[in-house]
Write a protein that holds these residues in place. Structure first.
Motif, mmCIF file in Angstrom:
data_model
loop_
_atom_site.group_PDB
_atom_site.id
_atom_site.type_symbol
_atom_site.label_atom_id
_atom_site.label_comp_id
_atom_site.label_asym_id
_atom_site.label_seq_id
_atom_site.Cartn_x
_atom_site.Cartn_y
_atom_site.Cartn_z
ATOM 1 N N THR A 336 0.817 -1.221 0.000
ATOM 2 C CA THR A 336 0.000 0.000 0.000
ATOM 3 C C THR A 336 0.845 1.262 0.000
ATOM 4 O OG1 THR A 336 -0.126 -0.005 2.435
ATOM 5 C CG2 THR A 336 -1.889 -1.140 1.223
ATOM 6 N N SER A 337 2.168 1.140 0.239
ATOM 7 C CA SER A 337 3.027 2.319 0.250
ATOM 8 C C SER A 337 4.451 1.941 -0.132
ATOM 9 C CB SER A 337 3.032 2.988 1.626
ATOM 10 O OG SER A 337 3.964 4.056 1.665
ATOM 11 N N THR A 338 5.064 2.755 -1.001
ATOM 12 C CA THR A 338 6.481 2.592 -1.317
ATOM 13 C C THR A 338 7.321 3.647 -0.620
ATOM 14 O OG1 THR A 338 6.192 3.937 -3.314
ATOM 15 C CG2 THR A 338 6.016 1.543 -3.566
ATOM 16 N N ARG A 360 -2.230 -0.631 -7.947
ATOM 17 C CA ARG A 360 -3.661 -0.760 -7.653
ATOM 18 C C ARG A 360 -3.955 -0.690 -6.167
ATOM 19 N NH1 ARG A 360 -2.509 -4.705 -11.527
ATOM 20 N NH2 ARG A 360 -3.427 -4.301 -13.586
ATOM 21 N N GLN A 361 -2.989 -1.048 -5.316
ATOM 22 C CA GLN A 361 -3.226 -1.086 -3.881
ATOM 23 C C GLN A 361 -2.627 0.106 -3.126
ATOM 24 O OE1 GLN A 361 -5.138 -3.466 -2.626
ATOM 25 N NE2 GLN A 361 -5.283 -4.511 -4.593
ATOM 26 N N ILE A 362 -1.936 0.991 -3.824
ATOM 27 C CA ILE A 362 -1.242 2.095 -3.165
ATOM 28 C C ILE A 362 -2.244 3.047 -2.509
ATOM 29 C CG2 ILE A 362 0.222 4.130 -3.514
ATOM 30 C CD1 ILE A 362 1.738 1.528 -3.565
ATOM 31 N N GLN A 363 -2.068 3.244 -1.195
ATOM 32 C CA GLN A 363 -2.948 4.129 -0.434
ATOM 33 C C GLN A 363 -2.179 5.285 0.220
ATOM 34 O OE1 GLN A 363 -5.164 1.825 2.411
ATOM 35 N NE2 GLN A 363 -5.977 0.429 0.861
ATOM 36 N N GLY A 388 -5.234 9.604 -6.747
ATOM 37 C CA GLY A 388 -5.998 10.381 -5.773
ATOM 38 C C GLY A 388 -7.202 9.679 -5.181
ATOM 39 N N PRO A 389 -8.070 9.044 -5.995
ATOM 40 C CA PRO A 389 -9.277 8.420 -5.439
ATOM 41 C C PRO A 389 -9.011 7.296 -4.441
ATOM 42 C CG PRO A 389 -9.504 8.749 -7.806
ATOM 43 C CD PRO A 389 -8.076 9.056 -7.465
ATOM 44 N N GLN A 390 -7.788 6.717 -4.437
ATOM 45 C CA GLN A 390 -7.515 5.618 -3.512
ATOM 46 C C GLN A 390 -6.572 6.006 -2.381
ATOM 47 O OE1 GLN A 390 -5.981 3.356 -6.875
ATOM 48 N NE2 GLN A 390 -4.033 3.043 -5.799
ATOM 49 N N ASP A 415 -10.496 11.610 -2.470
ATOM 50 C CA ASP A 415 -11.782 11.459 -1.782
ATOM 51 C C ASP A 415 -11.651 10.740 -0.449
ATOM 52 O OD1 ASP A 415 -12.992 12.674 -3.937
ATOM 53 O OD2 ASP A 415 -13.361 10.769 -4.973
ATOM 54 N N ARG A 416 -10.675 9.838 -0.319
ATOM 55 C CA ARG A 416 -10.560 9.005 0.886
ATOM 56 C C ARG A 416 -9.496 9.521 1.865
ATOM 57 N NH1 ARG A 416 -9.231 3.167 -0.959
ATOM 58 N NH2 ARG A 416 -9.523 2.807 1.280
ATOM 59 N N LEU A 417 -8.926 10.672 1.584
ATOM 60 C CA LEU A 417 -7.782 11.169 2.348
ATOM 61 C C LEU A 417 -8.117 11.358 3.823
ATOM 62 C CD1 LEU A 417 -4.854 11.960 1.644
ATOM 63 C CD2 LEU A 417 -5.605 14.331 1.621
ATOM 64 N N GLN A 418 -7.281 10.766 4.711
ATOM 65 C CA GLN A 418 -7.450 10.909 6.153
ATOM 66 C C GLN A 418 -6.304 11.682 6.795
ATOM 67 O OE1 GLN A 418 -8.312 7.211 8.173
ATOM 68 N NE2 GLN A 418 -9.636 6.488 6.528
ATOM 69 N N VAL A 419 -5.095 11.560 6.230
ATOM 70 C CA VAL A 419 -3.920 12.214 6.801
ATOM 71 C C VAL A 419 -3.240 13.050 5.726
ATOM 72 C CG1 VAL A 419 -1.694 11.890 7.949
ATOM 73 C CG2 VAL A 419 -3.570 10.309 8.424
ATOM 74 N N LEU A 420 -3.014 14.327 6.039
ATOM 75 C CA LEU A 420 -2.351 15.241 5.110
ATOM 76 C C LEU A 420 -1.227 15.961 5.827
ATOM 77 C CD1 LEU A 420 -2.127 16.932 2.450
ATOM 78 C CD2 LEU A 420 -3.791 18.501 3.466
ATOM 79 N N ARG A 421 -0.034 15.931 5.231
ATOM 80 C CA ARG A 421 1.113 16.665 5.772
ATOM 81 C C ARG A 421 1.740 17.412 4.608
ATOM 82 N NH1 ARG A 421 6.643 15.884 6.116
ATOM 83 N NH2 ARG A 421 7.672 16.591 8.018
ATOM 84 N N ALA A 422 1.769 18.756 4.688
ATOM 85 C CA ALA A 422 2.208 19.519 3.530
ATOM 86 C C ALA A 422 2.795 20.866 3.919
ATOM 87 C CB ALA A 422 1.024 19.747 2.577
#
Length: 476
Positions: A336-338, A360-363, A388-390, A415-422
């Protein structure tokens, strides 16, 4: 005439409901400690039932942010430890993070009123001339008097963080002696974090240890490593990092690769393990969920992919050959993450098209710099619309600031974003406007914005909380 009993009054009086509410609140302490502490203090004022239960939670893991005025708050906490009204509650203290030379003359002053501490972080300021763990140099601490020894025997999580040494007349002897004394008395230890460790003289370690994060100055030799190995077979998390000018820990990691069978998380650098030992470690731990390789050659990523763990969710390869990134996406179906993985070569639109076809599984996405994605336009026009959508989490590095328009594109694409760091540029009003446009469908639970140009006042934060009520943490 007695007051009529309402449903609200009955609910407020039920201890089991109160406990569940407070336990749910405390579960968020790691995410937003200041907010939880203020909420717990407010809970003590509801009624007598809430007062007694909330005080236990309030004093179980007190949070004092280090900064201006923290000394006064720490002094107030110490005075509280000695008061009869709070004595019973303070004895429930289980998690404590202290700067010893600032808060307590020695550990016995902490363990005497708080005998049930199970998580202890001994942290020290770095870079201050003349400070080399002053408390560690007291004879009572280095020899671990009975009160300290008894208290340390209950500790299950121990964080020993060292300090930068600027004074020419100081050395590491005090730290090494104290660290080994601590480890030897922590017979129930499950998690250990330490830096600049010298294990050349270590004799034993807790058999309950499951989480080890360590940076060796002098790692144990082969004979000592073999003697320690039976106590380390239950490790589920291993982080071996490298101290400057330290000796390689290859012998220690080679032994661990032969004994460990339960590892779930790995965080390694080439000075801590060879690619051959890493290959063996991955082969014998098929349940690995997270692997982080720091500044490792391509051969280390290739070693992991010789026997790719099928449960692997997080794999940070660093900067590697682009084909290795694509191979990892193909061989690890649950990835789900690289992390911060970036292609060293072939960083083209064609590569990213191949990446998106397999992701396909990257979140989770880490955006350290636009150049990692070939160009800023490619990221916003191709990568973000596709992923973005996933996406559930997106992390931007410190190098490239996002304008308000770009931030709005990120928010509307995910659309599914729960954590944002920017890192952002712009004033608070414009930033609030960005979030308000997605508020009705947002799932955000944590937002961290940073940047020299951010002007975000408390009123802006309150406005954010009003139209994003599920947001647990918002920091700038």
């Amino acid at each position: 005439m007695p007051y009529p009993t309402t449903a609200t009054n009955r609910a407020l009086a039920l201890p089991e409901i109160v406990f569940e509410i407070l336990a749910c609140l405390e579960a968020q302490a790691d995410l937003c400690p200041q907010l939880v502490q203020s909420s717990l203090r407010a809970c003590t004022l509801v009624n007598r039932t809430w007062f007694f239960d909330a005080n236990i939670f309030l004093y179980r893991a007190p949070y004092i942010r280090h900064g201006r005025g923290s000394e006064a708050k720490i002094s107030a906490l110490i005075r509280t430890l000695d008061t009869t009204n709070r004595g019973l509650y303070v004895r429930s203290l289980s998690r404590c993070k202290v700067e010893l030379w600032e808060m307590f003359p020695s550990l016995d002053k902490l363990f005497d009123p708080c005998p049930r501490i199970s998580s202890l972080a001994l942290c020290f300021r770095s870079g201050e001339k003349g400070h080399l763990m002053e408390s560690f140099e007291t004879q009572a601490f280095r020899s671990l008097n009975p009160i300290i020894a008894q208290g340390m025997a209950h500790v299950q999580e121990l964080d020993l963080t060292s300090v930068s040494v600027n004074a020419v007349d100081k050395d590491d002897t005090a730290y090494v002696d104290a660290a080994l004394n601590c480890i030897s008395t922590c017979t129930r230890l499950q998690k250990l974090v330490t830096t600049r460790a010298d294990w050349s003289n270590i004799k034993s370690i807790s058999r309950h240890l499951t989480d080890l994060s360590i940076s060796f100055v002098a790692p144990p030799d082969l004979k000592t490593s073999v003697a320690l190995a039976p106590s380390l077979v239950n490790l589920t998390s291993l982080h071996l990092h490298h101290a400057p000018q330290a000796l390689p820990a290859h012998a220690f990691s080679r032994v661990l690769a032969q004994y460990c069978r339960s590892l779930v998380k790995l965080d390694l650098c080439p000075e801590a393990i060879t690619s051959r030992s890493l290959e063996m470690m991955v082969l014998r731990n098929p349940g690995l969920v997270s692997i982080h390789l720091r500044n490792c050659p391509d051969s280390y990523t290739a070693a992991v992919l010789e026997y790719p763990p099928q449960e692997l969710e997080f794999f940070d390869m660093g900067t590697v050959d682009s084909q290795l990134i694509l191979k990892a996406l193909s061989l690890c179906p649950k990835l789900t993450s690289t992390g911060k993985s970036a292609p060293r070569n072939n960083n083209t639109a064609e590569f990213w098209q191949s990446f998106l076809e397999r992701a396909r599984q990257i979140q989770e996405l880490h955006v350290e710099r636009w150049s990692d994605f070939h160009s800023k336009d490619l990221f916003f026009d191709t990568v973000l619309p596709k992923l973005g959508p996933q996406l559930v989490r997106i992390w931007f590095g410190w190098r490239d600031l996002l304008g308000c328009d770009e931030l709005e594109r990120v928010l509307t694409s995910c659309d599914r974003l729960q954590v944002l760091r920017a890192p952002v540029k712009g004033n608070g009003q414009n930033l609030v406007r960005c979030f308000k446009c997605v508020a009705t469908r947002s799932r955000l639970r944590e937002v961290r914005l940073f940047g020299d140009n951010v002007k975000f006042c408390d009123d802006d934060k309150r406005r954010m909380q009003r139209f994003l009520p599920v947001l647990c943490s918002f920091t700038t």
